[in-house]
Design an enzyme around this catalytic site. Structure first.
Site, mmCIF file in Angstrom:
data_model
loop_
_atom_site.group_PDB
_atom_site.id
_atom_site.type_symbol
_atom_site.label_atom_id
_atom_site.label_comp_id
_atom_site.label_asym_id
_atom_site.label_seq_id
_atom_site.Cartn_x
_atom_site.Cartn_y
_atom_site.Cartn_z
ATOM 1 N N TRP A 44 6.703 2.487 3.149
ATOM 2 C CA TRP A 44 6.063 3.627 2.464
ATOM 3 C C TRP A 44 6.970 4.269 1.443
ATOM 4 O O TRP A 44 6.497 4.887 0.492
ATOM 5 C CB TRP A 44 5.522 4.628 3.488
ATOM 6 C CG TRP A 44 4.526 3.931 4.363
ATOM 7 C CD1 TRP A 44 4.647 3.664 5.690
ATOM 8 C CD2 TRP A 44 3.285 3.333 3.946
ATOM 9 N NE1 TRP A 44 3.565 2.943 6.118
ATOM 10 C CE2 TRP A 44 2.718 2.729 5.080
ATOM 11 C CE3 TRP A 44 2.614 3.247 2.730
ATOM 12 C CZ2 TRP A 44 1.505 2.048 5.029
ATOM 13 C CZ3 TRP A 44 1.402 2.573 2.677
ATOM 14 C CH2 TRP A 44 0.860 1.984 3.813
ATOM 15 N N ASP A 81 6.750 12.760 3.176
ATOM 16 C CA ASP A 81 5.550 12.038 3.588
ATOM 17 C C ASP A 81 5.482 12.169 5.114
ATOM 18 O O ASP A 81 6.300 11.605 5.832
ATOM 19 C CB ASP A 81 5.688 10.567 3.156
ATOM 20 C CG ASP A 81 4.496 9.716 3.565
ATOM 21 O OD1 ASP A 81 3.607 10.232 4.271
ATOM 22 O OD2 ASP A 81 4.463 8.534 3.159
ATOM 23 N N LYS A 122 -4.349 9.711 11.128
ATOM 24 C CA LYS A 122 -3.519 9.498 12.326
ATOM 25 C C LYS A 122 -3.579 10.738 13.221
ATOM 26 O O LYS A 122 -4.149 10.678 14.298
ATOM 27 C CB LYS A 122 -2.089 9.162 11.917
ATOM 28 C CG LYS A 122 -2.055 7.867 11.085
ATOM 29 C CD LYS A 122 -0.811 7.766 10.264
ATOM 30 C CE LYS A 122 -0.928 6.858 9.072
ATOM 31 N NZ LYS A 122 -1.328 5.490 9.348
#
Ligand code: PMP
Length: 360
Positions: free
Chosen positions: A102, A172, A196
């Site tokens: 990511w 993030d 999530k």
């Protein structure tokens, strides 16, 4: 069919009580005669949902008044472009600590828009750790420092924050938001896809310090400009209304169970159940350095591809699903987000014990 224990990395398990509540309101929300899905985003009922969702998040995360909460679309992935577009100044440069797939994506997108300084990387050992902060050389002209707080794929997380001085930290938190108590005031931006710890896919949460938003160029396309979304209270265009409503239900569930501090205790307990077993196992090994183990994504393997595949297959038969590791990491990954009940982890550990006896 009975519900399974779903260890998916995302979209992921949602609290059963939330799903039941949503099911009960599917045909008619309050006395509206319609589902939230069928409601105008400009209707007073939906505006209430939007306001309540934001208020709940502000309370749960203790978000200070000088921060703006935005409900956007495009996933966390769009933020890899939208953040540099809005927050890079004339310097057009940012620092990043590279800890996995990511941050790789954030680097790739950032390089299209400016200069990205990779301060440190854990690529040398398959991202099994968070690089030490000791030798980091922050750039004085960096517009911000980007980090990925929890690495969904490899299963690492930060325990402390680097200190880049006056440079704002952009985090993030897609796979860890609301799982631990974070001090929002330490960040310039926190962003997270919902799928999530928040709700269904489709909404992305951005929590941004208001003074940073002043940096945005007025000529940015409207949909890519944080200020446009802030001025319109995330209703510049049609927002993902049902995903926002589901997020509200998840926030209420979290509030009613005692909030973030309480879920953090449960999360630590769940992670300890798994890690303690792995540490005492002769068959399973954890993939990452103990110090940086994620509370949300527990990665492990037997060291044999065949045995790993058999484990995932046999677990599936016992209603323990989605335990295969990411294709780039291999092995197993148990994602144990907020909504995974303790019993789910207990069942998994019991299954691992049996598997170990049979295959040691
Ligand atoms: N960052 C992290 C840490 C993630 O785990 C993910 C998705 N799994 C993303 C970014 C990308 O999110 P999205 O698919 O919502 O764009």
């Amino acid at each position: 069919m009975a519900r399974v224990y779903n260890f998916s990395a995302g979209p992921a398990v949602l609290p059963e009580s939330v799903l039941k509540k949503a099911a009960g309101e599917m045909l008619e929300y309050r006395d509206s005669g319609m589902s939230v899905m069928e409601m105008s985003h400009r209707s007073p009922l939906f505006m209430d949902i939007m306001n309540e969702t934001e208020e709940l998040l502000v309370r749960l995360m203790n978000i200070p008044a000088d921060y703006q909460v935005l409900f956007l679309q495009g996933g966390a992935s769009l933020q890899f472009a939208m953040i540099p577009m809005n927050i890079m100044t004339a310097n057009k440069t940012f620092d990043i600590i590279h800890t996995g797939a990511w941050t790789k994506n954030a680097i790739k997108e950032g390089e299209k828009l400016g200069k990205v300084n990779v301060l440190a990387s854990s690529e040398d050992r398959m991202y099994a750790y968070i690089p030490s902060f000791e030798n980091l050389k922050f750039n004085s002209n960096a517009d911000y420092l980007h980090i990925c707080y929890n690495n969904t794929i490899y299963g690492t997380k930060y325990n402390t924050l680097p200190d880049p001085g006056n440079t704002p930290i952009v985090a993030d938190m897609s796979s860890c938001i609301l799982s631990e108590d974070y001090d929002v005031s330490k960040y310039g931006i926190i962003f997270a896809g919902a799928q999530k710890n928040i709700g269904p896919a489709g909404v992305t949460i951005v929590i941004i310090k208001k003074d940073l938003m002043k940096r945005a160029d007025k000529n940015l396309p409207s949909m890519l400009n944080f200020n446009v979304h802030a001025e319109n209270r995330s209703l510049f265009n049609t927002p993902p209304t049902y995903a926002i409503y589901m997020s509200k239900l998840v926030f209420e569930w979290l509030r009613d169970m005692g909030g973030v501090k309480e879920i953090e205790k449960i999360n630590r307990h769940k992670a300890a159940l798994l890690y303690d077993y792995i540490d005492n196992s002769k068959l399973f090994k954890g993939n990452v350095d103990k110090e940086f183990r994620s509370l949300m994504n527990v990665t492990f393997s037997t060291g044999s591809k065949e045995l790993d595949a058999l484990f995932v297959k046999d677990a599936e038969k016992k209603s323990l699903t989605n335990l295969a590791g990411h294709k780039t990491a291999g092995g197993m990954r148990a994602s144990i987000y907020n909504a995974m009940p303790v019993e789910g982890v207990q069942h998994l550990v019991e299954f691992m014990k049996k598997f170990e006896v049979e295959h040691a």
